[in-house]
Structure formats: structure tokens, C-alpha cells
Motif scaffolding. Structure first.
Motif, short mmCIF file in Angstrom:
data_model
loop_
_atom_site.label_atom_id
_atom_site.label_comp_id
_atom_site.label_asym_id
_atom_site.label_seq_id
_atom_site.Cartn_x
_atom_site.Cartn_y
_atom_site.Cartn_z
N ASN A 46 0.81 -1.22 0.00
CA ASN A 46 0.00 0.00 0.00
C ASN A 46 0.84 1.27 0.00
OD1 ASN A 46 -2.65 -0.45 -0.29
ND2 ASN A 46 -3.10 -0.71 1.87
N ALA A 47 2.09 1.13 0.38
CA ALA A 47 2.89 2.34 0.60
C ALA A 47 3.73 2.73 -0.61
CB ALA A 47 3.79 2.14 1.81
N GLN A 48 3.48 2.13 -1.75
CA GLN A 48 4.30 2.46 -2.91
C GLN A 48 4.12 3.91 -3.32
OE1 GLN A 48 4.21 -0.43 -6.24
NE2 GLN A 48 2.47 -1.26 -5.10
N THR A 49 5.22 4.53 -3.73
CA THR A 49 5.10 5.92 -4.18
C THR A 49 4.73 6.01 -5.65
OG1 THR A 49 7.43 6.01 -4.71
CG2 THR A 49 6.77 6.76 -2.51
N PHE A 50 4.88 4.91 -6.38
CA PHE A 50 4.61 4.96 -7.81
C PHE A 50 4.03 3.64 -8.25
CE2 PHE A 50 5.85 8.10 -10.99
CZ PHE A 50 5.52 7.46 -12.17
N PRO A 51 2.81 3.36 -7.85
CA PRO A 51 2.26 2.03 -8.12
C PRO A 51 1.95 1.83 -9.60
CG PRO A 51 0.67 3.41 -6.97
CD PRO A 51 1.87 4.25 -7.20
N HIS A 52 1.75 0.57 -9.97
CA HIS A 52 1.24 0.28 -11.30
C HIS A 52 -0.16 0.88 -11.42
CE1 HIS A 52 4.31 -2.37 -12.79
NE2 HIS A 52 4.28 -3.08 -11.68
N LEU A 53 -0.49 1.28 -12.63
CA LEU A 53 -1.78 1.92 -12.81
C LEU A 53 -2.93 0.98 -12.48
CD1 LEU A 53 -1.15 4.05 -16.01
CD2 LEU A 53 -1.57 4.85 -13.70
N TRP A 54 -2.79 -0.30 -12.81
CA TRP A 54 -3.90 -1.19 -12.50
C TRP A 54 -4.05 -1.42 -11.01
CZ3 TRP A 54 0.45 -2.95 -15.15
CH2 TRP A 54 1.26 -3.86 -14.46
N GLU A 55 -2.91 -1.27 -10.30
CA GLU A 55 -3.01 -1.43 -8.83
C GLU A 55 -3.85 -0.32 -8.25
OE1 GLU A 55 1.12 -1.45 -7.87
OE2 GLU A 55 1.08 -3.58 -7.40
N ILE A 56 -3.73 0.88 -8.87
CA ILE A 56 -4.51 2.01 -8.37
C ILE A 56 -5.99 1.72 -8.55
CG2 ILE A 56 -5.03 4.44 -8.72
CD1 ILE A 56 -2.16 4.84 -9.61
N THR A 76 -7.47 -1.25 -8.97
CA THR A 76 -7.96 -2.38 -8.17
C THR A 76 -8.05 -2.04 -6.69
OG1 THR A 76 -5.71 -3.23 -7.99
CG2 THR A 76 -7.11 -4.16 -9.73
N ALA A 77 -7.29 -1.02 -6.28
CA ALA A 77 -7.38 -0.64 -4.86
C ALA A 77 -8.79 -0.23 -4.48
CB ALA A 77 -6.41 0.51 -4.58
N LEU A 78 -9.55 0.19 -5.48
CA LEU A 78 -10.93 0.59 -5.19
C LEU A 78 -11.77 -0.58 -4.73
CD1 LEU A 78 -11.56 2.97 -8.23
CD2 LEU A 78 -11.40 3.60 -5.83
N GLY A 79 -11.36 -1.78 -5.16
CA GLY A 79 -12.15 -2.95 -4.80
C GLY A 79 -11.75 -3.56 -3.47
N ARG A 80 -10.62 -3.07 -2.93
CA ARG A 80 -10.13 -3.68 -1.69
C ARG A 80 -10.52 -2.83 -0.50
NH1 ARG A 80 -4.90 -3.23 -1.89
NH2 ARG A 80 -4.49 -2.76 -4.07
N VAL A 111 -1.72 10.65 6.04
CA VAL A 111 -1.11 9.42 6.54
C VAL A 111 -0.06 8.95 5.53
CG1 VAL A 111 -1.62 7.13 7.41
CG2 VAL A 111 -3.37 8.91 7.47
N THR A 112 1.02 8.38 6.03
CA THR A 112 2.13 8.16 5.11
C THR A 112 2.19 6.78 4.49
OG1 THR A 112 3.42 7.72 7.10
CG2 THR A 112 3.72 9.86 6.02
N ASN A 113 1.41 5.84 4.92
CA ASN A 113 1.68 4.52 4.39
C ASN A 113 0.55 3.93 3.56
OD1 ASN A 113 -0.18 4.18 6.32
ND2 ASN A 113 0.87 2.53 7.42
N ASN A 114 -0.29 4.79 3.00
CA ASN A 114 -1.30 4.22 2.10
C ASN A 114 -1.39 5.05 0.83
OD1 ASN A 114 -2.33 6.47 3.20
ND2 ASN A 114 -4.28 5.59 3.80
N ALA A 115 -0.24 5.19 0.22
CA ALA A 115 -0.16 6.00 -0.99
C ALA A 115 -1.06 5.48 -2.09
CB ALA A 115 1.28 6.06 -1.48
N VAL A 116 -1.17 4.17 -2.21
CA VAL A 116 -1.98 3.62 -3.31
C VAL A 116 -3.41 4.10 -3.19
CG1 VAL A 116 -2.81 1.51 -4.39
CG2 VAL A 116 -0.51 1.60 -3.48
N GLN A 117 -3.90 4.14 -1.95
CA GLN A 117 -5.28 4.58 -1.78
C GLN A 117 -5.42 6.08 -2.08
OE1 GLN A 117 -5.52 2.92 2.10
NE2 GLN A 117 -6.74 1.19 1.39
#
Lengths: 279, 286, 278
Positions: B48-58, B60-64, B243-249
């Protein structure tokens, strides 16, 4: 003799020579055809146009709207490519002539750059040719004197009347002393009185610079007044109906418009056009 | 349709740029090739803490779920979006109405125009958005109004200017001959307004409304950030940003906010299409 | 697109906004007659404001008096100057970066028809996205305590109107002019510098004026998302939270002055560079 008068004499000699077809024509079109579009809906603007223009001539192209005279002028200027046929300007193709800047062109709209002063507008072609600032200044001053607009050198185009803007346009076209001047109904957007005055101006400039002029117009009196030869074109598809020699003597002035020979020639042109419409 | 094709091309290019940068940065160890100087944007972190996630991860994060167990990010944001859209709608409508009325006033009264127009222009130049915290608190004090009204007012402020300007221009765009015709019929200014000027102004109004739609969304989001609570999509961005550790969200939430903006714009565009079709008849369609 | 003949060209006055319209003339009138009505209105409003607050006994949390705001403003000048500087440098930095990038991208896109047709609608569409919402992402990438995070948001915000207007402006060359330069066999680069760029300048400056306004707004919003404690936006929030309402208004006043100055500078530059074209 002044240099202007010398040039007139040289012109006269060249004209006589042209009539004896000793000197090469400055513009020569052979079987020029122009089609716009393809298939059955294609518009044939020009059809098998062949004629010559000798150095020093003042040739008018005249015809009804849509006869292709502007298109023809643009093929000479290499702004349009002919579908068929060949055009030679100054011994080379029209394309090479444009790149070598053998002609200056004056359009129906003055097309001056609004953000430049009159003088800098005249200098535009000279800048493109890489001339030094001093040389440009000298030439633009000369040209503005020629068109009698020296007092307006630092004004902007929108401060000038339509007629004055066209004079600047002419100054610009001649600033690099081309051997050929192409004019597309340059006075068409002006009123009658201004137009007649500019006709006289143009003749004076022509005689002073010894350029060859190809002049497109739809005004018969204008064509007869200005030129030494008139090329009459038919309605679309444009073909050459006749080439009429205008033997009125130069220099011409307002009195010329009242001579009998003038009316005869105007009538001759008009009848040629009328016959084409009927036939 | 050519537009759809161009849109897809641009989206593909942007996706390629994003993923390309990500891959390149990882391969180079986040430094410029051949040196130890850091890249401006470093790709670090995991999960969750990635600074530059894959676009599909962004996406799919909506579903989690966004907190350990519990509702998904998507459904959480959905209620935020609804909250924001309410502010946007109210602000937009108020802004359009006010802007239109002001435009009519300016069209008919040169005095009003000369006196107020400079302020109207200035109102857009100054960062009104700086008032946002003040506005929100002030409207909070007024018990009669709902808690989100300050934000709606902020939106309205950003909407009215383009609407006013375009209304004036539109009302004045009638050709002189039509005006003369109306005068020859000796109609009242009210009739002339509604029979001649307003119909002529409609296309211009839509231009103003398209700008206003975007502005309304921006106003709503900014207003929410300034509010003490973290309601709405703007509030969600703010909360996730702290908050610092949920960049993907955070990325996912920002993405949704972008969608809200585009949606508001497209709604107005759709409205425009329908109206113009009615206006011009089938022959005048684009 | 067969929009009605009287409709304005949306790509110019579209999402970029009426401020970016080269015809809108953001030029402030210079004659005294033009100044008089607005100035009088200002005095009137200020007088009414002061009177109403005192007369109706409105609490400062709702609306402080103009006089108290000015007092707070003058009293806190050094801290305000620092706040403006913190916010303003991000705004100015982003303004120049976004403007330059927008112009360059626009010039490149205008060169190739296929590129222009793809990029222009996208530029218009991207203007519909609330870009300021990306501020936390830039805080993440560039660290909240760097000027670059705010400057990036500003740059993005300024970029899109600049891109759209540059493309539109460079493409709006009159056909007569295009024919003229062909007849003069003008080389491509000369056509760009001597014809296209001057034609585009009114459009470009329209976008710059808009960009100046947007830059300050975007910088303040980026402040709201956190960062330097001394930045104006953050400052305002803090002051509101600590019930220093006049202080908050004073900060807003300072920001307004900054915004007007920036806009005014761009408008002045426009006056010098783009001559009146009658």
C-alpha cells in the motif's frame, strides 16, 4: 536621361524584340490544365491554356467570375500545381522560380502584418533573403518613396486606408527587385475613384522599375487602361478566347480614358466576352 | 469517431509514459544513469505504501478494503462522491442563476457594468480560494444552513464569473438587423430579452457553464479541505494525504476526484448537445 | 463542428476560461473616467461594511470590520511577507515552468496536424480535471517541505490553458498571410517566428493572464494540503483554528494584493509585447 527613362527605352526595345520573338518569353505556359477534385464531380478550372508573356509586358488576364484567371496566376506563382501542362518562368520551372524569388506578388487583400510598421512590412522579403539591416533600410526607403508613402514609414497598417495598404503591398512586392510582378485583382476591394488613381500610380511604378506585370482583373476599362496586351478568358472551364494587343501609347493618363481608340478596345474586349457567354 | 480514437491514443501514450518511467526508475535504482544523483521522483515502497504504483493497482485498490477489514475503498468513496456532488450541484445552480441575472443586469445597465465589471474581473484574479477556510467556518456558525453550505457558496463564487461574462457576450451577440426588427415591432424590453437576446445567448451560456462545471468541482474539493471534517471526496484526499503509508489509496482517491471533475463537465456537454439539437433541429447537428 | 455561427470558439474560451480569451482584453483602463466608478464603488462598499458591522454588532467570527483587518495587516507585516514569499515563490516558479512547457508543447503540437488534432481536445478535457486535487501526490513525491511539490501543482494548472491557447493561436494564421509567405519562399522557421508566433501572441498572453490568476490559487490550495507551516494557506487555516479571524482576513488581503500584482505584471508585459491591433 534618368535611369527610369533609360529603363523605358530598354523596355521598348525588349518589347519590339519580343514581337519579333527574338528574346525568350519571361513566362510561358503550355497546355496548362487544372482540375479540382476527381471523378464526375471534378471542377475543371483551366483547360489547355497556352500563351507567352514577353519581358517588359503589362499583361492583363480578364474574364468572368470563375473563369480561372486567379487560378492561372497562382499556377504561375507555384501556389497551385497544374494537373497537366508546363509553366516556365525566367527559363526555369515555376517551382524553382518561386524558390529563387523571381517574382513579387500582390494579393487582393493587402495582407500586411498588423504587428509590424509599414517599413518593416516592406522589409519582410529582404529579411528572408538575409540582407543586412542597412541594405534593408536603404531599399525600403527607396520603395516607400516610389509609392509615395515615405511619411508613413513608422505607422502601422491599421492606421492606413485600404488604398494606402495596397501601395505598401506593392512596395513590398518590388522591394527585392524581381523581374516579374504578379497581381491578383489588387484594386478589387477599393472604390472606383481610388482605383483609377492607383492605376496611374501603378503605371508610373511599372515604368520606373521595368518589371513585367501579370495583372488579373474583372474590370475591362482597367485592363485596357493599364496593359499592352490583354488575355481574354472564357467562363469555366477557363480557356483563352483571344489575345488583344492594346496599341495605346505610353505614358498614359486620364486623357487616355477619353480617347476613341480606348473605347474601341473596351468594346472589342466586351464583345469577345459576350460572344463567349452566348456561344 | 475520430475523437474517440484520438482519446484512446492519448490515454495509451500516458499509460505507457507512466509505466515506462516506473520500470526505468526501478531498473536504474532511482538514480540518473551513470551517476549517483537521485531521480526527481523515486519509485519506492511496496504494498500500500508504494510511491509509484502500477496503474492497474490504483484501480484495483478501489475494490479492496481501505482499513483492515470493512468496506471497500470504492464504496467508501462513493458516499464521499455523493456528498461532494451535492455541493457541486447546489453551487453550480446558484452560480449559473446568479451569473445569468448579473449578466442580464450588465447588459441593460451600462452604469452597473462600468461600476461593477472591474470587480467582477478582479474577483477572479484574487485568490478567492484563500477565503475558503473563513467561509466554511462562517457558514458553520449559521445554524439554519446545512454544514456543507459554505462549500456550496465557494463553488457558486467560482461559477458565476464565467457565466456572467458569457451571458453578457451572448445577450449582446444579436445581429443589428434583428435588433432593428424588434424595435420596429415596438416590443417591451422584457419581450425582447426573452424572444431575441436569451435565445441568442444560449450557446454562449453553455460555454460559461462548461467552465463553471469544472470550477464548481474545484471549489467543492477545496472547500472540503478547509473544513474541519473530512467529508466528501476532497476530505478523503486530505485524510489519505496526511497518513504516510497508504499511498496507493491516495492515488485511487485522486483518480476518483478526477473522474468527478470530468463527469461534471461531461454532464454539461451532454446537456448542451441535447439543447442544441432541439435548438437547431437535426440539420444543425455536429 | 457546425455550432451556430454566433457561438464563440469553445477551444479558446472553453475550460481555459474567459480570462484567457485574447479578445477579452484584461487591460485595465488607463483613463481617469474608467477609474472613477470602480473606485467610488469601493469606497461605498467599504463604508457600508464598516458601518454595518459596527451598527449591527456582528461578531468578528462572521465578519470583522475593514479597519480591524487593516490594523492586523499592518501589525503583522513581517510574518505576512514571509508567508507570501513561501507561497508566492511556488506560484511564480510553477507559472514559468508551466507556461514554458505549455508553449513548447503547443508549438510542437501545432506543427503536425495529426498531433494537433489529438492533443487539442485532450488539453481541453484535462482542463476539466480538478488538478489541485493532485497536491498530496506531489507532496508524497517531492516531500511536503519542498517548494517543488507546490510548484508542480501550479505548473500543471498553468500548463493546460497555455497548451490549448498556444495551439489555437499558432493555427489561427489568416489564409492570406499563409499564401503570402509561400509566395516569398520563406523558410519554415522564419514562418514560425515571423508569422505564427506574432499571430499567437494575443492568445498566449490571454493564457498567461489566466495562468497568473490560477497560479496563486493553486499555490494556496497546495498550501492547504500541508507543507510549510509558514505558508499562507496553512497560515490561514491555523489562524482560523486559533480564532484569530482578523489575522486570517489580513492574510487573505495580503494574498489578494499578491495575486493582483502578479496579474498586473503580466498585463503590463502584454501591453509592451502585443501592440494594439486596432
Amino acid at each position: 536621361m534618368t535611369s527610369g527613362q533609360e529603363q523605358i527605352v530598354e523596355q521598348g526595345v525588349a518589347r519590339e524584340s519580343a514581337q519579333e520573338t527574338v528574346v525568350d518569353p519571361i513566362v510561358s505556359t503550355r497546355h496548362v490544365t487544372k482540375r479540382f477534385g476527381t471523378g464526375p464531380e471534378a471542377v475543371v478550372a483551366l483547360s489547355d491554356v497556352t500563351f507567352d508573356i514577353a519581358a517588359g509586358d503589362f499583361v492583363s488576364l480578364i474574364g468572368p467570375s470563375g473563369c480561372g484567371k486567379s487560378t492561372l496566376l497562382r499556377t504561375i506563382a507555384d501556389l497551385i500545381e497544374p494537373t497537366d501542362g508546363e509553366i516556365t518562368v525566367n527559363g526555369t520551372s515555376a517551382h524553382d522560380a518561386r524558390l529563387a524569388r523571381h517574382y513579387g506578388m500582390v494579393f487582393q487583400q493587402a495582407t500586411l502584418f498588423n504587428w509590424r510598421t509599414v517599413r518593416r512590412n516592406v522589409e519582410l522579403p529582404l529579411e528572408t533573403m538575409g540582407m543586412s539591416k542597412q541594405e534593408r533600410g536603404r531599399r525600403s526607403r527607396e520603395m516607400l518613396e516610389l509609392v509615395e508613402l515615405s511619411d508613413f514609414a513608422n505607422k502601422r497598417p491599421n492606421q492606413l486606408s485600404g488604398g494606402m495598404q495596397q501601395r505598401v503591398s506593392i512596395a513590398r512586392a518590388l522591394s527585392f527587385q524581381p523581374s516579374l510582378l504578379l497581381m491578383d485583382e489588387p484594386f478589387g476591394a477599393l472604390d472606383e475613384i481610388t482605383r483609377e488613381r492607383l492605376n496611374l500610380e501603378l503605371l508610373r511604378i511599372w515604368e520606373a522599375t521595368a518589371t513585367t506585370v501579370v495583372f488579373v482583373t474583372h474590370s475591362i476599362p482597367e485592363a485596357v487602361f493599364l496593359s499592352n496586351r490583354i488575355v481574354v478568358m472564357s467562363p469555366r472551364p477557363g480557356r483563352i478566347l483571344a489575345e488583344i494587343e492594346v496599341d495605346l501609347p505610353y505614358p498614359r493618363d486620364d486623357d487616355t480614358r477619353e480617347q476613341d481608340r480606348y473605347f474601341e478596345l473596351v468594346t472589342e474586349v466586351r464583345e469577345t466576352l459576350r460572344r463567349a457567354e452566348a456561344g | 469517431m475520430r475523437v474517440a480514437r484520438n482519446a484512446t491514443i492519448v490515454v495509451v501514450v500516458l499509460v505507457a509514459l507512466w509505466e515506462g518511467y516506473r520500470a526505468a526508475a526501478l531498473a536504474l535504482g532511482n538514480t540518473w544513469p551513470g551517476s549517483s544523483v537521485n531521480l526527481p521522483i523515486r519509485v519506492t515502497g511496496s504494498g500500500n505504501a508504494q510511491t509509484f504504483p502500477h496503474l492497474w493497482e490504483i484501480v484495483t485498490a478501489l475494490g479492496r478494503p481501505y482499513r483492515g477489514g470493512g468496506e471497500t475503498l470504492g464504496s467508501f468513496l462513493a458516499s464521499g462522491v455523493a456528498y461532494t456532488l451535492r455541493e457541486v450541484a447546489v453551487g453550480f445552480v446558484l452560480g449559473v442563476v446568479f451569473g445569468f441575472l448579473l449578466g442580464v443586469l450588465f447588459c441593460h445597465s451600462r452604469v452597473a457594468e462600468k461600476g461593477l465589471m472591474p470587480y467582477v474581473v478582479a474577483s477572479q484574479v484574487i485568490p478567492f480560494i484563500a477565503f475558503a477556510p473563513i467561509l466554511v467556518v462562517v457558514f458553520n456558525q449559521i445554524d439554519a444552513l446545512p454544514v456543507w453550505s459554505g462549500v456550496a457558496v465557494l463553488s457558486m463564487y467560482l461559477v458565476f464569473f464565467p457565466v456572467t461574462l458569457n451571458t453578457v457576450r451572448g445577450l449582446r451577440s444579436t445581429p443589428a438587423t434583428a435588433e432593428e426588427l424588434m424595435r420596429s415591432y415596438a416590443v417591451s424590453w422584457w419581450t425582447r430579452l426573452w424572444k431575441l437576446r436569451v435565445p441568442a445567448a444560449v450557446p454562449y451560456l453553455f460555454v460559461g457553464m462548461k467552465i463553471g462545471a469544472t470550477a464548481a468541482v474545484v471549489g467543492a474539493i477545496v472547500g472540503e479541505i478547509s473544513a474541519p471534517s473530512s467529508a466528501g471526496i476532497g476530505g478523503a484526499i486530505f485524510a489519505f494525504g496526511r497518513v504516510t503509508n497508504n499511498a496507493v489509496q491516495l492515488f485511487a482517491t485522486t483518480f476518483v476526484a478526477g473522474l468527478v471533475g470530468i463527469t461534471a463537465y461531461l454532464v454539461v456537454v451532454g446537456l448542451e448537445r441535447v439543447t442544441m439539437r432541439y435548438y437547431e433541429g437535426p440539420a444543425g447537428q455536429r | 463542428m457546425s455550432a451556430p455561427a454566433t457561438a464563440p470558439d469553445a477551444s479558446v474560451t472553453g475550460p481555459a476560461g474567459p480570462l484567457a480569451d485574447p479578445r477579452a482584453g484584461g487591460r485595465v483602463g488607463s483613463s481617469l473616467r474608467e477609474f472613477a466608478p470602480p473606485v467610488l464603488t469601493a469606497f461605498l462598499v467599504l463604508a457600508l461594511w464598516e458601518g454595518a458591522v459596527r451598527g449591527f454588532g456582528i461578531r468578528p467570527i462572521l465578519l470583522p470590520t475593514p479597519s480591524s483587518i487593516v490594523v492586523a495587516f499592518l501589525g503583522d507585516l513581517p510574518r505576512l511577507a514571509d508567508a507570501i514569499w513561501t507561497t508566492g515563490r511556488a506560484a511564480i516558479l510553477g507559472f514559468f515552468i508551466g507556461g514554458a512547457a505549455g508553449f513548447t508543447a503547443g508549438a510542437v503540437a501545432a506543427r503536425f496536424t495529426w498531433l494537433r488534432e489529438g492533443v487539442l481536445p485532450m488539453g481541453v478535457a484535462f482542463g476539466a480535471i480538478p488538478i489541485v486535487a493532485t497536491a498530496p501526490i506531489f507532496n508524497l513525491w517531492f516531500s511536503a517541505l519542498s517548494v517543488w511539490s507546490n510548484a508542480s501543482v501550479v505548473a500543471l494548472v498553468v500548463f493546460f490553458p497555455m497548451l490549448v491557447n498556444t495551439i489555437t493561436g499558432l493555427s489561427s494564421v489568416a489564409p492570406g498571410h499563409a499564401e503570402l509567405v509561400r509566395s516569398l519562399a520563406m523558410p519554415r522557421w522564419s514562418v514560425f517566428t515571423k508569422l505564427q508566433v506574432p499571430t499567437a501572441l494575443p492568445f498566449v498572453f490571454g493564457a498567461l493572464r489566466l495562468g497568473a490568476a490560477l497560479a496563486v490559487i493553486a499555490a494556496v490550495v497546495a498550501d492547504f494540503f500541508g507543507g510549510f507551516r509558514s505558508s499562507s494557506g496553512f497560515f490561514i487555516k491555523t489562524l482560523m483554528a486559533t480564532a484569530d479571524y482578523t489575522g486570517a482576513w489580513a492574510t487573505v488581503l495580503a494574498l489578494c494584493l499578491f495575486g493582483l500584482t502578479l496579474y498586473g505584471l503580466v498585463a503590463l508585459a502584454e501591453r509592451r509585447v502585443v501592440p494594439e491591433q486596432g
